[in-house]
Design a protein around this motif. Structure first.
Motif, PDB file in Angstrom:
ATOM      1  N   ALA A 175      38.626  28.436  30.430  1.00 18.75           N
ATOM      2  CA  ALA A 175      38.021  27.257  31.057  1.00 18.75           C
ATOM      3  C   ALA A 175      37.585  26.305  29.956  1.00 18.75           C
ATOM      4  CB  ALA A 175      36.827  27.650  31.922  1.00 18.75           C
ATOM      5  N   PRO A 176      38.106  25.064  29.930  1.00 13.79           N
ATOM      6  CA  PRO A 176      37.683  24.102  28.908  1.00 13.79           C
ATOM      7  C   PRO A 176      36.408  23.383  29.312  1.00 13.79           C
ATOM      8  CG  PRO A 176      39.400  23.138  30.251  1.00 13.79           C
ATOM      9  CD  PRO A 176      39.180  24.531  30.784  1.00 13.79           C
ATOM     10  N   ASP A 177      35.677  22.873  28.304  1.00 11.82           N
ATOM     11  CA  ASP A 177      34.526  22.041  28.637  1.00 11.82           C
ATOM     12  C   ASP A 177      35.013  20.647  29.024  1.00 11.82           C
ATOM     13  OD1 ASP A 177      35.250  20.830  26.289  1.00 11.82           O
ATOM     14  OD2 ASP A 177      33.261  20.881  25.386  1.00 11.82           O
ATOM     15  N   SER A 178      34.112  19.804  29.508  1.00 13.14           N
ATOM     16  CA  SER A 178      34.504  18.509  30.053  1.00 13.14           C
ATOM     17  C   SER A 178      35.019  17.556  28.987  1.00 13.14           C
ATOM     18  CB  SER A 178      33.309  17.872  30.781  1.00 13.14           C
ATOM     19  OG  SER A 178      32.203  17.741  29.893  1.00 13.14           O
ATOM     20  N   ARG A 179      34.668  17.763  27.693  1.00 11.65           N
ATOM     21  CA  ARG A 179      35.107  16.859  26.630  1.00 11.65           C
ATOM     22  C   ARG A 179      36.352  17.363  25.901  1.00 11.65           C
ATOM     23  NH1 ARG A 179      30.114  15.162  22.982  1.00 11.65           N
ATOM     24  NH2 ARG A 179      29.919  17.425  22.730  1.00 11.65           N
ATOM     25  N   GLY A 180      36.827  18.551  26.262  1.00  8.04           N
ATOM     26  CA  GLY A 180      38.042  19.061  25.661  1.00  8.04           C
ATOM     27  C   GLY A 180      37.876  19.550  24.238  1.00  8.04           C
ATOM     28  N   ARG A 181      36.680  19.982  23.871  1.00  7.23           N
ATOM     29  CA  ARG A 181      36.443  20.441  22.498  1.00  7.23           C
ATOM     30  C   ARG A 181      36.282  21.951  22.398  1.00  7.23           C
ATOM     31  NH1 ARG A 181      31.966  15.995  20.288  1.00  7.23           N
ATOM     32  NH2 ARG A 181      33.294  14.141  20.554  1.00  7.23           N
ATOM     33  N   VAL A 182      35.778  22.555  23.454  1.00  2.00           N
ATOM     34  CA  VAL A 182      35.469  23.985  23.416  1.00  2.00           C
ATOM     35  C   VAL A 182      36.113  24.668  24.615  1.00  2.00           C
ATOM     36  CG1 VAL A 182      33.631  25.729  23.383  1.00  2.00           C
ATOM     37  CG2 VAL A 182      33.286  23.524  22.233  1.00  2.00           C
ATOM     38  N   LEU A 183      36.622  25.866  24.376  1.00  5.16           N
ATOM     39  CA  LEU A 183      37.180  26.689  25.440  1.00  5.16           C
ATOM     40  C   LEU A 183      36.300  27.902  25.674  1.00  5.16           C
ATOM     41  CD1 LEU A 183      40.979  26.874  24.500  1.00  5.16           C
ATOM     42  CD2 LEU A 183      39.912  25.418  26.222  1.00  5.16           C
ATOM     43  N   ALA A 184      36.067  28.219  26.939  1.00  2.98           N
ATOM     44  CA  ALA A 184      35.501  29.525  27.292  1.00  2.98           C
ATOM     45  C   ALA A 184      36.684  30.433  27.587  1.00  2.98           C
ATOM     46  CB  ALA A 184      34.590  29.412  28.496  1.00  2.98           C
ATOM     47  N   VAL A 185      36.736  31.578  26.919  1.00  5.32           N
ATOM     48  CA  VAL A 185      37.887  32.475  27.001  1.00  5.32           C
ATOM     49  C   VAL A 185      37.411  33.870  27.370  1.00  5.32           C
ATOM     50  CG1 VAL A 185      39.741  33.569  25.672  1.00  5.32           C
ATOM     51  CG2 VAL A 185      39.231  31.146  25.347  1.00  5.32           C
ATOM     52  N   GLY A 186      38.131  34.514  28.259  1.00  4.54           N
ATOM     53  CA  GLY A 186      37.881  35.915  28.580  1.00  4.54           C
ATOM     54  C   GLY A 186      39.095  36.744  28.206  1.00  4.54           C
ATOM     55  N   ASP A 187      38.879  37.932  27.704  1.00  3.63           N
ATOM     56  CA  ASP A 187      40.008  38.765  27.297  1.00  3.63           C
ATOM     57  C   ASP A 187      40.158  39.968  28.203  1.00  3.63           C
ATOM     58  OD1 ASP A 187      38.110  40.683  26.495  1.00  3.63           O
ATOM     59  OD2 ASP A 187      38.164  40.039  24.406  1.00  3.63           O
ATOM     60  N   GLN A 188      41.155  40.809  27.885  1.00  3.72           N
ATOM     61  CA  GLN A 188      41.454  41.962  28.728  1.00  3.72           C
ATOM     62  C   GLN A 188      40.347  42.999  28.722  1.00  3.72           C
ATOM     63  OE1 GLN A 188      43.131  40.917  26.115  1.00  3.72           O
ATOM     64  NE2 GLN A 188      43.746  42.578  24.738  1.00  3.72           N
ATOM     65  N   ASN A 189      39.445  42.909  27.763  1.00  5.04           N
ATOM     66  CA  ASN A 189      38.321  43.851  27.700  1.00  5.04           C
ATOM     67  C   ASN A 189      37.109  43.360  28.478  1.00  5.04           C
ATOM     68  OD1 ASN A 189      39.699  45.666  25.921  1.00  5.04           O
ATOM     69  ND2 ASN A 189      39.299  44.227  24.233  1.00  5.04           N
ATOM     70  N   GLY A 190      37.209  42.164  29.057  1.00 11.45           N
ATOM     71  CA  GLY A 190      36.097  41.637  29.835  1.00 11.45           C
ATOM     72  C   GLY A 190      35.018  40.997  29.001  1.00 11.45           C
ATOM     73  N   VAL A 191      35.379  40.501  27.800  1.00 10.70           N
ATOM     74  CA  VAL A 191      34.395  39.894  26.908  1.00 10.70           C
ATOM     75  C   VAL A 191      34.602  38.385  26.873  1.00 10.70           C
ATOM     76  CG1 VAL A 191      33.510  39.776  24.553  1.00 10.70           C
ATOM     77  CG2 VAL A 191      34.265  41.971  25.501  1.00 10.70           C
ATOM     78  N   PRO A 192      33.636  37.567  27.319  1.00  9.95           N
ATOM     79  CA  PRO A 192      33.758  36.110  27.231  1.00  9.95           C
ATOM     80  C   PRO A 192      33.403  35.622  25.820  1.00  9.95           C
ATOM     81  CG  PRO A 192      32.252  36.806  28.995  1.00  9.95           C
ATOM     82  CD  PRO A 192      32.463  37.968  28.093  1.00  9.95           C
ATOM     83  N   ARG A 193      34.130  34.591  25.357  1.00  9.94           N
ATOM     84  CA  ARG A 193      33.864  33.980  24.056  1.00  9.94           C
ATOM     85  C   ARG A 193      34.015  32.478  24.178  1.00  9.94           C
ATOM     86  NH1 ARG A 193      38.317  35.372  20.748  1.00  9.94           N
ATOM     87  NH2 ARG A 193      39.466  35.806  22.672  1.00  9.94           N
ATOM     88  N   THR A 199      39.946  24.330  15.676  1.00 11.41           N
ATOM     89  CA  THR A 199      40.042  25.340  14.599  1.00 11.41           C
ATOM     90  C   THR A 199      40.460  26.709  15.102  1.00 11.41           C
ATOM     91  OG1 THR A 199      37.724  26.018  14.834  1.00 11.41           O
ATOM     92  CG2 THR A 199      38.185  24.133  13.396  1.00 11.41           C
ATOM     93  N   ARG A 200      40.399  26.908  16.408  1.00 12.62           N
ATOM     94  CA  ARG A 200      40.699  28.208  17.042  1.00 12.62           C
ATOM     95  C   ARG A 200      39.690  29.288  16.634  1.00 12.62           C
ATOM     96  NH1 ARG A 200      44.057  24.941  18.696  1.00 12.62           N
ATOM     97  NH2 ARG A 200      46.094  25.462  19.553  1.00 12.62           N
ATOM     98  N   ARG A 201      38.543  28.895  16.117  1.00 14.14           N
ATOM     99  CA  ARG A 201      37.541  29.859  15.685  1.00 14.14           C
ATOM    100  C   ARG A 201      36.490  30.060  16.768  1.00 14.14           C
ATOM    101  NH1 ARG A 201      36.371  28.053   9.380  1.00 14.14           N
ATOM    102  NH2 ARG A 201      38.465  28.610   8.585  1.00 14.14           N
ATOM    103  N   GLN A 202      35.947  31.282  16.775  1.00 13.11           N
ATOM    104  CA  GLN A 202      34.907  31.618  17.747  1.00 13.11           C
ATOM    105  C   GLN A 202      33.608  30.938  17.362  1.00 13.11           C
ATOM    106  OE1 GLN A 202      34.700  35.725  19.122  1.00 13.11           O
ATOM    107  NE2 GLN A 202      32.474  35.677  18.921  1.00 13.11           N
ATOM    108  N   LEU A 203      32.895  30.417  18.348  1.00 13.43           N
ATOM    109  CA  LEU A 203      31.597  29.790  18.143  1.00 13.43           C
ATOM    110  C   LEU A 203      30.502  30.785  18.494  1.00 13.43           C
ATOM    111  CD1 LEU A 203      32.351  26.303  19.773  1.00 13.43           C
ATOM    112  CD2 LEU A 203      32.383  26.892  17.348  1.00 13.43           C
TER     113      LEU A 203
END
Length: 665
Positions: A175-193, A199-203
């Motif tokens: 799910a992207p934020d409204s400004r298109g700068r940050v993504l909320a990502v969930g993986d197969q282990n059920g961990v949101p990041r 930069t593709r780096r985790q915040l």
């Protein structure tokens, strides 16, 4: 076709002169009529698979000859919410999404391809985009119109047009934020990041793991919501990672929009205000497989292929049929709905037209005559005769007088009370026929007589003095459901659960030897004002028939389409309107339905005195309905709709002798 006409006419002109001219015109007229009927049938046949072609064929049929079949085809095409069918995927379509201004639509499916469509022309903007090694399960747009996809190959990819931007991101839901700068990502282990898109780096640190796995995410830049496979929604402060709310839902589809959440729990759709944690609206039963929301719109898809659209909790119209739906998307302006299905198709539905078909709420009632009003109780103050008042404990049925000044309300104890519509005050004493629910009430055409039905008996009254006339009329062996006076006021007609329609002499109160029988209980009656020998009947199994009461024979085939008891019937010229939940219009010449069903949850239907307005009433109030049968120039209106999209490529296969400008100049 035009060349053939000229050739035929020329030959006949040379043959014998004026007589041949007449014969030639007759031949051409007959040929045009046959062509019109053929094209109208083809328009109906392709309506669900090629709406654009269906519209053009309907206009072509009318251009060939203005046959009743062509008129019906025009109105049907004009009132179909299905606007376009998009083809390209070679397997199930799993996901659809609109961009932020609604000009683009993205789709992904089991074939692993991403398609970008021009939402205005319903055409792809380019070739299918490949890169994923598994089915695409989610598509969404970032603020800059870049497309983000999630796949069963456990990667998330970002696309700028047909080019992939950067390396894939590990994850299964995004799910992207409204400004298109940050993504909320969930993986197969059920961990949101949270991931920086550039930069593709985790915040910061990851959010706590969800043991049952993640089903959905929403992210607005400040608040993250996670919905797991156990049906638990968690609300997080995205900056501090602190849990600020928790709602136990159900392990079904979920949609969150503007602080409102819709989810399923044990086969029931529930809606919550996330701020107050309170339920909004009533629960809705169903086997839901997909949900989408935008503003005050909520779209739901059920396993049986039915798609319902609610606006402010009220269904807009009858459900759409879209096959086995996997995903739904509502355009930002709320004008369009896209459905993705297992049959490889994406369907686009016109919600603006759907609103038009559902009718406009009405609050005033000047000069409207209604044959039978919906259930409701009389209330103090001015009364709208078309607007049902809440509750069934004290009232069972009501109807206004022909001049619109008095409302007759029957209750559950066998009493009928007259009310002054302007003041809401009782007009005279209650009229008691016999104990029990008053099932039907009808005024005579001059407003001086009144008939009421309780159980299987009928009482006649003087509406001015509230004095009963004659003894109770008996003869029905089951409950009497509906009453109507003949246009001259001399006879009363009744219909009931015993499947019979009976005639009564109002002057003497005696039965007349004129009884009609049908295969189901009679639930509605109406005379044709233009021909008093014609009577329309509606039954509890949804069948409507037109009768000639002179010879006791039905006129033409039955009107078939309703699936619920018919509760009201009205005539206007060559058009018949019937209510049975929705309202349907019928051509009295062909006995065919005109256009799509209108409205929702409506029990009564009537035309305004000039026949130009169609009014429906039900528990939710009274609505002014669009009457497609009165559209001044349906062909021109349909061509305006057709011009939104390019001409179908295979138009020549249907119309080898015509071109697009000739159909819609």
């Amino acid at each position: 076709m035009n060349g053939l006409r000229v050739a035929v006419l020329a030959v006949l002109l040379l043959a014998t002169g004026s007589g041949a001219v007449v014969a030639a015109r007759q031949v051409l007229s007959a040929r045009d009529g046959v062509e019109s009927v053929r094209l109208a049938a083809q328009s109906e046949n392709v309506a669900t698979v090629d709406p654009a072609m269906s519209r053009l064929l309907a206009v072509a049929a009318w251009r060939s000859a203005p046959t009743p079949e062509a008129r019906r085809g025009l109105l049907a095409a004009l009132t179909r919410p299905l606007t376009a069918v998009l083809r390209g995927h070679r397997n199930s379509v799993y996901a659809v999404a609109y961009n932020q201004d609604g000009t683009l639509l993205a789709s992904g499916g089991a074939d692993g391809t991403l398609w970008i469509w021009d939402a205005r022309s319903a055409k792809p903007t380019g070739q299918p985009i490949r890169g994923h090694r598994g089915a695409i399960t989610q598509v969404t747009f970032a603020a800059n119109d870049r497309v983000i996809t999630a796949s069963r190959d456990r990667t998330i990819r970002i696309w700028d047009g047909e080019k992939q931007v950067g390396k894939p991101i590990r994850g299964t839901i995004v799910a992207p934020d409204s400004r298109g700068r940050v993504l909320a990502v969930g993986d197969q282990n059920g961990v949101p990041r949270l991931i920086n898109m550039t930069t593709r780096r985790q915040l910061g640190r990851a959010f706590p793991r969800h043991p049952s796995g993640l089903r959905d995410l929403t992210f607005d830049g400040r608040t993250l919501t996670t919905y797991d496979n156990a049906g638990v929604l968690r609300i997080w402060n995205a900056r501090t990672h602190r849990l600020i709310g928790r709602v136990a839902g159900g392990p079904g589809p979920v949609t969150i929009n503007q602080g409102k959440m819709a989810f399923t729990l044990q086969g029931t759709l529930r809606r919550l205000d996330l701020g107050t944690r309170r339920q909004t609206g009533r629960p809705i039963k169903g086997d839901f497989v997909a949900l989408a929301s935008k503003g005050n719109l909520l779209a739901t898809a059920q396993r049986n292929g039915a798609v319902h659209v609610l606006e402010s909790g009220v269904p807009l119209a009858e459900p759409f049929r879209a096959g086995t739906v996997r995903d739904l998307a509502i355009s930002p302006d709320g004008q369009w709905l896209a459905t993705a299905s297992d049959d490889e198709l994406i369907r686009i539905w016109d919600l603006a037209l759907t609103r038009k078909l559902s009718g406009e709420p009405m609050t005033t009632a000047p000069g409207i005559r209604t044959a039978t009003a919906a259930p409701g109780a009389a209330a103090p103050g001015a009364i709208d005769p078309r607007t049902p008042t809440p509750g069934r404990s004290s009232a069972s049925t009501s109807t206004p007088s022909p001049d619109g000044t008095t409302l007759a309300v029957g209750d559950t104890a066998g009493r009928t009370q007259l009310f002054d519509i302007k003041t809401g005050k009782p007009a005279g004493a209650p009229m008691a026929c016999r104990p029990g629910v008053v099932n039907a009430v009808a005024f005579s055409p001059d407003g001086q007589g009144l008939a009421t039905a309780t159980a299987n008996s009928i009482c006649l009254w003087d509406a001015r003095t509230q004095r009963q006339l004659h003894k109770r009329l008996t003869g029905h062996t089951g409950q009497v459901n509906t009453l109507t006076y003949s246009p001259d006021g001399r006879h009363l007609v009744s219909g009931g659960d015993d499947h019979t329609i009976r005639w009564w002499d109002v002057t003497t109160g005696t039965p007349i030897d004129l009884t009609l029988a049908q295969a189901s209980g009679i639930s509605a009656l109406a005379f044709d004002p233009s021909d008093p020998t014609h009577l329309a009947t509606g039954t509890e199994n949804g069948t409507v028939r037109l009768w000639n009461i002179t010879d006791k024979r039905p006129i033409g085939p039955p009107f078939l389409g309703h699936t619920a008891p018919v509760t009201s019937i009205a005539f206007s010229g060559d058009t018949l309107a019937t209510a049975a939940g929705n309202i349907r219009l019928w051509d009295l010449t062909t006995h065919k339905q005109l256009g799509s069903p209108l409205g929702r949850a409506l029990r009564t239907v009537t035309f305004s005195p000039d026949g130009r307005e169609l009014i429906g009433g039900g528990p939710a109030g009274t609505r002014r309905l669009w009457n497609p049968a009165l559209t001044p120039d349906p062909a021109t209106e349909l061509c305006a709709l057709a011009r939104r999209f390019p001409p179908p490529l295979d138009l020549e296969s249907y119309l080898p002798d015509r071109n697009y400008p000739e159909i819609c100049p």
